[in-house]
Design an enzyme around this catalytic site. Structure first.
Site, PDB file in Angstrom:
ATOM      1  N   HIS A 160       0.856  -1.213   0.105  1.00 43.75           N
ATOM      2  CA  HIS A 160      -0.040   0.097   0.133  1.00 43.75           C
ATOM      3  C   HIS A 160       0.805   1.089  -0.076  1.00 43.75           C
ATOM      4  O   HIS A 160       0.465   2.259   0.456  1.00 43.75           O
ATOM      5  CB  HIS A 160      -0.811   0.180   1.097  1.00 43.75           C
ATOM      6  CG  HIS A 160      -1.740  -1.292   1.595  1.00 43.75           C
ATOM      7  ND1 HIS A 160      -2.881  -1.532   0.955  1.00 43.75           N
ATOM      8  CD2 HIS A 160      -1.293  -2.577   2.149  1.00 43.75           C
ATOM      9  CE1 HIS A 160      -3.381  -2.777   1.368  1.00 43.75           C
ATOM     10  NE2 HIS A 160      -2.538  -3.282   2.230  1.00 43.75           N
ATOM     11  N   SER A 281      15.678  21.499 -14.985  1.00 46.03           N
ATOM     12  CA  SER A 281      14.818  22.353 -15.629  1.00 46.03           C
ATOM     13  C   SER A 281      15.133  24.025 -15.987  1.00 46.03           C
ATOM     14  O   SER A 281      16.188  24.216 -15.653  1.00 46.03           O
ATOM     15  CB  SER A 281      13.894  22.596 -14.026  1.00 46.03           C
ATOM     16  OG  SER A 281      13.187  23.849 -14.078  1.00 46.03           O
ATOM     17  N   LYS A 287      16.674  21.524  -9.852  1.00 47.09           N
ATOM     18  CA  LYS A 287      15.991  20.163 -10.179  1.00 47.09           C
ATOM     19  C   LYS A 287      16.582  19.133 -10.817  1.00 47.09           C
ATOM     20  O   LYS A 287      17.741  19.539 -11.554  1.00 47.09           O
ATOM     21  CB  LYS A 287      14.634  20.691 -11.244  1.00 47.09           C
ATOM     22  CG  LYS A 287      13.488  21.134 -10.569  1.00 47.09           C
ATOM     23  CD  LYS A 287      12.642  20.515  -9.606  1.00 47.09           C
ATOM     24  CE  LYS A 287      11.971  19.446 -10.306  1.00 47.09           C
ATOM     25  NZ  LYS A 287      10.665  20.040 -11.328  1.00 47.09           N
ATOM     26  N   GLU A 294      10.121   8.729 -16.466  1.00 53.79           N
ATOM     27  CA  GLU A 294       8.610   9.096 -16.623  1.00 53.79           C
ATOM     28  C   GLU A 294       8.339   8.612 -18.220  1.00 53.79           C
ATOM     29  O   GLU A 294       7.326   8.167 -18.541  1.00 53.79           O
ATOM     30  CB  GLU A 294       8.821  10.735 -16.680  1.00 53.79           C
ATOM     31  CG  GLU A 294       9.005  11.153 -15.295  1.00 53.79           C
ATOM     32  CD  GLU A 294       9.154  12.706 -15.064  1.00 53.79           C
ATOM     33  OE1 GLU A 294      10.250  13.153 -15.233  1.00 53.79           O
ATOM     34  OE2 GLU A 294       8.063  13.253 -15.135  1.00 53.79           O
ATOM     35  N   GLN A 326      -4.162  -4.189 -43.576  1.00 49.71           N
ATOM     36  CA  GLN A 326      -3.076  -3.387 -43.852  1.00 49.71           C
ATOM     37  C   GLN A 326      -2.647  -2.529 -42.832  1.00 49.71           C
ATOM     38  O   GLN A 326      -1.543  -1.965 -42.645  1.00 49.71           O
ATOM     39  CB  GLN A 326      -3.268  -2.564 -45.142  1.00 49.71           C
ATOM     40  CG  GLN A 326      -2.084  -1.571 -45.657  1.00 49.71           C
ATOM     41  CD  GLN A 326      -2.453  -0.802 -47.008  1.00 49.71           C
ATOM     42  OE1 GLN A 326      -2.153  -1.651 -48.064  1.00 49.71           O
ATOM     43  NE2 GLN A 326      -2.799   0.149 -47.068  1.00 49.71           N
TER      44      GLN A 326
HETATM   45  N1  ARG Z   1      -0.159  -3.562 -48.660  1.00 52.45           N
HETATM   46  C1  ARG Z   1      -0.970  -4.833 -48.511  1.00 52.45           C
HETATM   47  C2  ARG Z   1      -1.058  -4.870 -46.887  1.00 52.45           C
HETATM   48  O1  ARG Z   1      -0.192  -4.488 -46.267  1.00 52.45           O
HETATM   49  C3  ARG Z   1      -0.465  -5.820 -49.107  1.00 52.45           C
HETATM   50  C4  ARG Z   1      -1.578  -6.877 -49.430  1.00 52.45           C
HETATM   51  C5  ARG Z   1      -2.386  -6.320 -50.483  1.00 52.45           C
HETATM   52  N2  ARG Z   1      -3.454  -7.433 -51.003  1.00 52.45           N
HETATM   53  C6  ARG Z   1      -4.400  -6.880 -51.880  1.00 52.45           C
HETATM   54  N3  ARG Z   1      -5.233  -7.773 -52.297  1.00 52.45           N
HETATM   55  N4  ARG Z   1      -4.676  -5.630 -52.008  1.00 52.45           N
HETATM   56  O2  ARG Z   1      -2.031  -5.484 -46.290  1.00 52.45           O
END
Ligand code: ARG
Length: 466
Positions: A160, A281, A287, A294, A326
């Site tokens: 605590h 600081s 300081k 941090e 993606q």
């Molecule tokens: N740049 C795409 C990704 O990172 C690669 C795969 C794209 N595939 C597609 N069928 N458009 O996901």
């Protein structure tokens, strides 16, 4: 405007994409980081295609040579990444065309960007896990060395955030060695499950070409090919798992960072960091701010944020590949860099910090931290039930508080007024040294335990490096 459509998939397309379409679609700024993995996977794929008689050995050789050239162009900073070519896969393939001509067009046989990106990113995350493991081992090494140095340095232990019982500084540091060991265990588990190859799953259904997925898996260091092509292109568990292990590890570092912030506060003053890991600081000359600690604490937010973000990206996706995926890379890559920086900063601080042993010793005795030792003495010597001993000790702590003295300065006769059978021998257990020395139970804070554990870890870490 046939000539302006994308030459990788533009057969059907007469027009160029809208500028905003290109802007939202492009991923090269992020996935260019996968260039080494992309090239390695393409080389493995081309070699396999030749072995299987799907392309000629001559074409495969040209492809491999071209890919090597591209690799060196990129590492030397001589490669022009084009946003119009969307991603790393198409940037590499397009450059391959410039370098070797028509043979380049055969590389994409029996493959899709869907299995390609899944393969590349797996390889990337695997490299990340290996690098993290190494950094966490270095962190453990630093902790163990400092623990050996401070196996007998007494400090207050807290529950605590109230002074609870004396512990040793070495014991406290060794706690983080154990935490890092579990982190490394989680990295290893993630690596084990990750290490299957999606390559050859093609777009989603597999391929009609007589490819050898076992061969490409093996040459890329995977244990085996993934068993289901739909799963292979749509799985991102390996990122999620790594991010979740990374999140737990970041939380550990953040807790330690928080302790450093507390310890170095002038109000507490248990530990000092040198100029190497503090900043001043601009207005307050006195300081010495623990900025690195941090920031380690704050970087945790990025790591957990990336995990949460990707879980949310994935949660509604039907099989198989969806473009949403993606978005798996940027947050993850940022999180990995943040954790890698945080662990190196923590290792630096562990090596740098200097405990104020006098202050630690004094603080260890404050707040009647050895009260449990008195209760234990009553149990051991007078055979008192622990609950009664707790009650008696509580009364004596009350006397000490009223008299404004530490426990061992309460006159024996005052103690005997509470419990007549208490003898002067009881006073001996009230020092912080005798308190920590007595904690010899397995995993306890006794200096000889800490020393033994630190030595065992030192050996273990040395063995791992061989
Ligand atoms: N740049 C795409 C990704 O990172 C690669 C795969 C794209 N595939 C597609 N069928 N458009 O996901």
């Amino acid at each position: 405007m046939a000539g302006t459509s994308n030459k990788m998939w533009g057969g059907l397309f007469g027009e160029s994409p809208d500028a905003i379409m290109e802007e939202i679609n492009v991923s090269i700024d992020v996935d260019r980081a996968l260039y080494a993995q992309d090239i390695a996977a393409s080389k493995a794929h081309a070699a396999m295609l030749a072995t299987q008689g799907i392309i000629t050995a001559k074409d495969a050789k040209q492809i491999a040579g071209g890919l090597d050239t591209i690799l060196s162009e990129i590492t030397k900073g001589k490669f022009t990444f084009k946003r119009a070519l969307e991603d790393i896969h198409m940037n590499v393939e397009s450059r391959l065309g410039e370098l070797i001509g028509p043979a380049s067009g055969r590389l994409h046989t029996a493959r899709s960007r869907n299995d390609q990106v899944a393969t590349d990113f797996r390889l990337f995350v695997r490299d990340t896990l290996d690098a993290l493991d190494e950094s966490f081992a270095a962190f453990q090494q630093a902790l163990v060395e400092r623990a050996l140095e401070h196996a007998g340095t007494v400090m207050p232990g807290f529950t605590h955030l109230q002074t609870a019982q004396p512990v040793t500084f070495g014991h406290h540091l060794m706690a983080y060695v154990e935490m890092a060991a579990r982190d490394r265990g989680r990295f290893a588990d993630a690596r084990k499950r990750l290490n299957e190859s999606p390559l050859g799953a093609a777009a989603l259904a597999g391929t009609s070409f007589p490819i050898d997925r076992h061969a490409t898996a093996k040459s890329l260091g995977f244990d085996r090919p993934m068993a289901n092509s739909l799963d292979a292109v749509s799985d991102r568990d390996f990122v999620l798992e790594t991010l979740s292990a990374a999140s737990i590890a970041a939380v550990h570092l953040s807790r330690f960072a928080e302790e450093i912030v507390i310890w170095t506060s002038p109000l507490v003053g248990l530990v000092r960091l040198s100029d190497k890991f503090t900043t001043g600081s601009s207005i307050m000359p006195q300081k010495r701010n623990p900025d690195a600690a941090e920031l380690v604490r704050a970087k945790t937010g990025r790591v957990i944020g990336a995990l949460t973000g990707l879980l949310i990206v994935m949660k509604g996706l039907p099989l198989a590949y969806q473009k949403d995926m993606q978005e798996d890379k940027q947050g993850a890559m940022e999180a990995f860099s943040a954790l890698s920086l945080a662990i190196r900063a923590m290792t630096g601080m562990v090596r740098d910090l200097v405990p104020d042993e006098t202050r630690m010793h004094a603080a260890a005795g404050e707040g009647y931290a050895t009260a449990t030792d008195l209760a234990d003495w009553l149990v051991r010597t007078l055979k008192m039930p622990f609950r009664d001993a707790h009650h008696v000790t509580g009364k004596i702590v009350g006397i000490a508080t009223r008299q404004g003295v530490p426990l061992h300065e309460v006159p024996l006769k005052d103690m005997q007024a509470v419990e007549p059978k208490i003898t002067a021998a009881a006073l001996a257990v009230l020092s912080v040294e005798s308190s920590v020395k007595s904690r010899v139970s397995y995993g306890g804070t006794a200096p000889k335990n800490v020393l033994a554990q630190a030595k065992a870890w030192l050996k273990r870490l040395e063995k791992e490096r061989k």
